[in-house]
Design a protein around this motif. Structure first.
Motif, PDB file in Angstrom:
ATOM      1  N   ARG A 118       0.834  -1.208   0.000  1.00 22.91           N
ATOM      2  CA  ARG A 118       0.000   0.000   0.000  1.00 22.91           C
ATOM      3  C   ARG A 118       0.864   1.251   0.000  1.00 22.91           C
ATOM      4  O   ARG A 118       0.584   2.222  -0.721  1.00 22.91           O
ATOM      5  CB  ARG A 118      -0.923  -0.014   1.221  1.00 22.91           C
ATOM      6  N   ARG A 119       1.939   1.260   0.776  1.00 23.10           N
ATOM      7  CA  ARG A 119       2.825   2.423   0.805  1.00 23.10           C
ATOM      8  C   ARG A 119       3.507   2.635  -0.545  1.00 23.10           C
ATOM      9  O   ARG A 119       3.709   3.774  -0.979  1.00 23.10           O
ATOM     10  CB  ARG A 119       3.857   2.279   1.930  1.00 23.10           C
ATOM     11  N   ARG A 120       3.843   1.540  -1.219  1.00 24.13           N
ATOM     12  CA  ARG A 120       4.433   1.671  -2.551  1.00 24.13           C
ATOM     13  C   ARG A 120       3.414   2.271  -3.518  1.00 24.13           C
ATOM     14  O   ARG A 120       3.759   3.107  -4.381  1.00 24.13           O
ATOM     15  CB  ARG A 120       4.907   0.302  -3.054  1.00 24.13           C
ATOM     16  N   GLU A 121       2.161   1.890  -3.384  1.00 24.14           N
ATOM     17  CA  GLU A 121       1.111   2.452  -4.238  1.00 24.14           C
ATOM     18  C   GLU A 121       0.970   3.957  -4.017  1.00 24.14           C
ATOM     19  O   GLU A 121       0.752   4.721  -4.963  1.00 24.14           O
ATOM     20  CB  GLU A 121      -0.221   1.746  -3.971  1.00 24.14           C
ATOM     21  N   VAL A 122       1.090   4.391  -2.750  1.00 18.00           N
ATOM     22  CA  VAL A 122       1.010   5.817  -2.439  1.00 18.00           C
ATOM     23  C   VAL A 122       2.175   6.570  -3.086  1.00 18.00           C
ATOM     24  O   VAL A 122       1.994   7.650  -3.675  1.00 18.00           O
ATOM     25  CB  VAL A 122       1.006   6.036  -0.913  1.00 18.00           C
ATOM     26  N   VAL A 123       3.380   6.008  -2.990  1.00 25.26           N
ATOM     27  CA  VAL A 123       4.553   6.640  -3.603  1.00 25.26           C
ATOM     28  C   VAL A 123       4.381   6.750  -5.108  1.00 25.26           C
ATOM     29  O   VAL A 123       4.662   7.795  -5.711  1.00 25.26           O
ATOM     30  CB  VAL A 123       5.830   5.845  -3.258  1.00 25.26           C
ATOM     31  N   ASP A 124       3.914   5.679  -5.732  1.00 21.80           N
ATOM     32  CA  ASP A 124       3.725   5.699  -7.184  1.00 21.80           C
ATOM     33  C   ASP A 124       2.669   6.728  -7.593  1.00 21.80           C
ATOM     34  O   ASP A 124       2.821   7.421  -8.611  1.00 21.80           O
ATOM     35  CB  ASP A 124       3.307   4.309  -7.682  1.00 21.80           C
ATOM     36  N   ALA A 125       1.609   6.829  -6.794  1.00 22.45           N
ATOM     37  CA  ALA A 125       0.548   7.801  -7.099  1.00 22.45           C
ATOM     38  C   ALA A 125       1.071   9.224  -6.959  1.00 22.45           C
ATOM     39  O   ALA A 125       0.765  10.095  -7.793  1.00 22.45           O
ATOM     40  CB  ALA A 125      -0.648   7.572  -6.177  1.00 22.45           C
ATOM     41  N   PHE A 126       1.862   9.476  -5.926  1.00 25.65           N
ATOM     42  CA  PHE A 126       2.450  10.800  -5.724  1.00 25.65           C
ATOM     43  C   PHE A 126       3.386  11.159  -6.873  1.00 25.65           C
ATOM     44  O   PHE A 126       3.352  12.281  -7.418  1.00 25.65           O
ATOM     45  CB  PHE A 126       3.196  10.834  -4.399  1.00 25.65           C
ATOM     46  N   ASP A 137      15.912   3.656   4.602  1.00 29.91           N
ATOM     47  CA  ASP A 137      15.964   3.252   6.022  1.00 29.91           C
ATOM     48  C   ASP A 137      14.712   2.490   6.438  1.00 29.91           C
ATOM     49  O   ASP A 137      14.156   2.710   7.520  1.00 29.91           O
ATOM     50  CB  ASP A 137      16.159   4.480   6.922  1.00 29.91           C
ATOM     51  N   GLY A 138      14.252   1.622   5.573  1.00 37.62           N
ATOM     52  CA  GLY A 138      13.079   0.810   5.868  1.00 37.62           C
ATOM     53  C   GLY A 138      11.763   1.456   5.513  1.00 37.62           C
ATOM     54  O   GLY A 138      10.736   0.785   5.474  1.00 37.62           O
ATOM     55  N   GLY A 139      11.769   2.778   5.258  1.00 33.10           N
ATOM     56  CA  GLY A 139      10.556   3.476   4.854  1.00 33.10           C
ATOM     57  C   GLY A 139      10.523   3.662   3.342  1.00 33.10           C
ATOM     58  O   GLY A 139      11.338   3.101   2.612  1.00 33.10           O
ATOM     59  N   MET A 140       9.560   4.459   2.874  1.00 28.51           N
ATOM     60  CA  MET A 140       9.420   4.682   1.446  1.00 28.51           C
ATOM     61  C   MET A 140       9.663   6.136   1.107  1.00 28.51           C
ATOM     62  O   MET A 140       9.478   7.033   1.933  1.00 28.51           O
ATOM     63  CB  MET A 140       8.028   4.269   0.981  1.00 28.51           C
ATOM     64  N   LEU A 196       9.302   9.965   2.723  1.00 30.43           N
ATOM     65  CA  LEU A 196       7.872  10.188   2.901  1.00 30.43           C
ATOM     66  C   LEU A 196       7.359   9.483   4.151  1.00 30.43           C
ATOM     67  O   LEU A 196       7.690   8.321   4.402  1.00 30.43           O
ATOM     68  CB  LEU A 196       7.095   9.688   1.685  1.00 30.43           C
ATOM     69  N   THR A 197       6.559  10.182   4.921  1.00 29.78           N
ATOM     70  CA  THR A 197       5.842   9.569   6.039  1.00 29.78           C
ATOM     71  C   THR A 197       4.419   9.312   5.579  1.00 29.78           C
ATOM     72  O   THR A 197       3.703  10.236   5.176  1.00 29.78           O
ATOM     73  CB  THR A 197       5.823  10.492   7.267  1.00 29.78           C
ATOM     74  N   ILE A 198       4.017   8.035   5.610  1.00 28.65           N
ATOM     75  CA  ILE A 198       2.711   7.639   5.078  1.00 28.65           C
ATOM     76  C   ILE A 198       1.876   7.039   6.200  1.00 28.65           C
ATOM     77  O   ILE A 198       2.295   6.075   6.850  1.00 28.65           O
ATOM     78  CB  ILE A 198       2.879   6.625   3.930  1.00 28.65           C
ATOM     79  N   LEU A 220      22.375   6.942   4.796  1.00 31.96           N
ATOM     80  CA  LEU A 220      21.083   6.326   4.547  1.00 31.96           C
ATOM     81  C   LEU A 220      21.239   4.905   4.015  1.00 31.96           C
ATOM     82  O   LEU A 220      22.141   4.611   3.232  1.00 31.96           O
ATOM     83  CB  LEU A 220      20.276   7.144   3.532  1.00 31.96           C
ATOM     84  N   GLU A 221      20.336   4.051   4.432  1.00 35.07           N
ATOM     85  CA  GLU A 221      20.230   2.725   3.824  1.00 35.07           C
ATOM     86  C   GLU A 221      19.224   2.854   2.687  1.00 35.07           C
ATOM     87  O   GLU A 221      18.018   2.963   2.918  1.00 35.07           O
ATOM     88  CB  GLU A 221      19.768   1.698   4.864  1.00 35.07           C
ATOM     89  N   LEU A 222      19.710   2.859   1.471  1.00 38.83           N
ATOM     90  CA  LEU A 222      18.891   3.229   0.313  1.00 38.83           C
ATOM     91  C   LEU A 222      18.830   2.092  -0.696  1.00 38.83           C
ATOM     92  O   LEU A 222      19.840   1.493  -1.040  1.00 38.83           O
ATOM     93  CB  LEU A 222      19.471   4.479  -0.351  1.00 38.83           C
ATOM     94  N   GLU A 223      17.625   1.832  -1.178  1.00 36.85           N
ATOM     95  CA  GLU A 223      17.421   0.850  -2.245  1.00 36.85           C
ATOM     96  C   GLU A 223      16.516   1.473  -3.308  1.00 36.85           C
ATOM     97  O   GLU A 223      15.344   1.753  -3.047  1.00 36.85           O
ATOM     98  CB  GLU A 223      16.787  -0.436  -1.700  1.00 36.85           C
ATOM     99  N   ILE A 224      17.050   1.699  -4.496  1.00 35.29           N
ATOM    100  CA  ILE A 224      16.256   2.231  -5.597  1.00 35.29           C
ATOM    101  C   ILE A 224      15.350   1.121  -6.120  1.00 35.29           C
ATOM    102  O   ILE A 224      15.801   0.000  -6.399  1.00 35.29           O
ATOM    103  CB  ILE A 224      17.155   2.750  -6.740  1.00 35.29           C
ATOM    104  N   LEU A 225      14.070   1.412  -6.262  1.00 33.22           N
ATOM    105  CA  LEU A 225      13.084   0.440  -6.714  1.00 33.22           C
ATOM    106  C   LEU A 225      12.740   0.674  -8.176  1.00 33.22           C
ATOM    107  O   LEU A 225      12.824   1.787  -8.684  1.00 33.22           O
ATOM    108  CB  LEU A 225      11.824   0.530  -5.859  1.00 33.22           C
ATOM    109  N   ALA A 226      12.335  -0.373  -8.844  1.00 36.00           N
ATOM    110  CA  ALA A 226      11.980  -0.270 -10.262  1.00 36.00           C
ATOM    111  C   ALA A 226      10.720   0.584 -10.420  1.00 36.00           C
ATOM    112  O   ALA A 226       9.787   0.490  -9.621  1.00 36.00           O
ATOM    113  CB  ALA A 226      11.742  -1.657 -10.855  1.00 36.00           C
TER     114      ALA A 226
END
Length: 289
Positions: free
Chosen positions: A173-181, A241-244, A260-262, A282-288
């Motif tokens: 759900r949080r990924r969906e919010v990021v994509d929508a934003f 860091d574990g968030g989105m 982002l705080t969701i 930061l612990e960072l992972e770029i997502l597709a």
């Protein structure tokens, strides 16, 4: 070699496993070390001449110590769980491969779930599902019949799996919010941005981000939406860091991150981080996309 030194050598050969057991059971590095040390004290005072399975005997001892500690923790209403990164303290007796496996099996999220189990459930689940101990051995530790111990582990397993499922759903759900934003920002859709932003959303930026041309702070959905409408063209979804959030990488260099705080499907906070020292931590992972 005297008997005490012989026992000490055998104990040291099992210390890594005992610490693993104790850490999984307690979720605390310091308490795990205390439990292992107490196991050594009990070993030094015991007659082990009739013990056939020395490692199994020690596992039983440290498990009983951990059970007592878990029960005492509940009576004190304390929460000594050390979330951190979910990793145990480094130990020279364990190989890097063992440490990597340990970190993979015992993450912070699992420790949080285990903390919600009763002491007996936690003992039964960890010893059986993580260490393959038979239920008749675990039964003697928790003071239940083998069948009752099996039920304890089964109940704990259902709770752990349910928590995993809820966590996966929340992450999706949080990924969906990021994509929508991101889509609304890139597409210049002001109304869509308003819909995804909490009415009281707060945007904050560090000094480096402000120097790049941003505002230090913006409050309210309308103001934040106006700032991002038609922008974020180079941003990519990222786990931070574990968030989105979003990350901007240009020519292979990380330039800025939007954490982002969701909450309940809406963005309540955005933090722009551009300071190089902060970015490096930061612990960072770029997502597709």
């Amino acid at each position: 070699m005297d008997e005490q030194k012989f026992l000490a050598n055998r104990f040291e050969a099992n210390r890594g496993r005992l610490r693993s057991v104790a850490y999984r059971l307690l979720g605390s590095r310091s308490e795990a070390e205390d439990a292992v040390q107490e196991a050594w004290i009990r070993l030094s005072r015991s007659d082990t001449s009739g013990v056939d399975n020395f490692g199994g005997w020690l596992t039983t001892v440290v498990s009983r110590i951990c059970l007592d500690m878990l029960r005492a923790r509940g009576s004190r209403r304390e929460d000594p769980l050390e979330i951190g990164d979910g990793k145990p303290a480094a130990d020279n007796s364990e190989s890097p491969e063992q440490e990597a496996l340990f970190a993979d099996q015992v993450g912070a999220a699992l420790l949080v779930v285990l903390e919600k189990l009763t002491p007996a459930e936690r003992i039964a689940f960890v010893l059986h599902d993580m260490f393959d101990l038979p239920f008749d051995e675990i039964a003697s530790i928790v003071g239940r019949s083998p069948e009752a111990t099996r039920q304890l582990a089964s109940r704990a397993r259902r709770r752990v799996h349910a928590a995993d499922t809820a966590h996966d759903h929340d992450r999706k759900r949080r990924r969906e919010v990021v994509d929508a934003f991101l889509a609304a920002s890139r597409g210049g859709n002001f109304d869509a941005l308003l819909a995804i932003l909490d009415p009281d959303v707060v945007f904050r930026a560090d000094q480096t981000a402000v120097a790049l041309g941003g505002a230090a702070e913006i409050r309210g959905a309308a103001g934040v939406a106006s700032t991002f409408v038609g922008r974020a063209q180079a941003a990519q979804p990222a786990r931070i860091d574990g968030g989105m959030g979003l990350a901007v990488v240009i020519d292979g260099e990380l330039r800025i991150v939007l954490a982002l705080t969701i909450v309940d499907g809406g963005i309540t906070g955005i933090e722009a981080i551009a300071d190089r020292e902060r970015l490096s931590r930061l612990e960072l992972e770029i997502l597709a996309n």
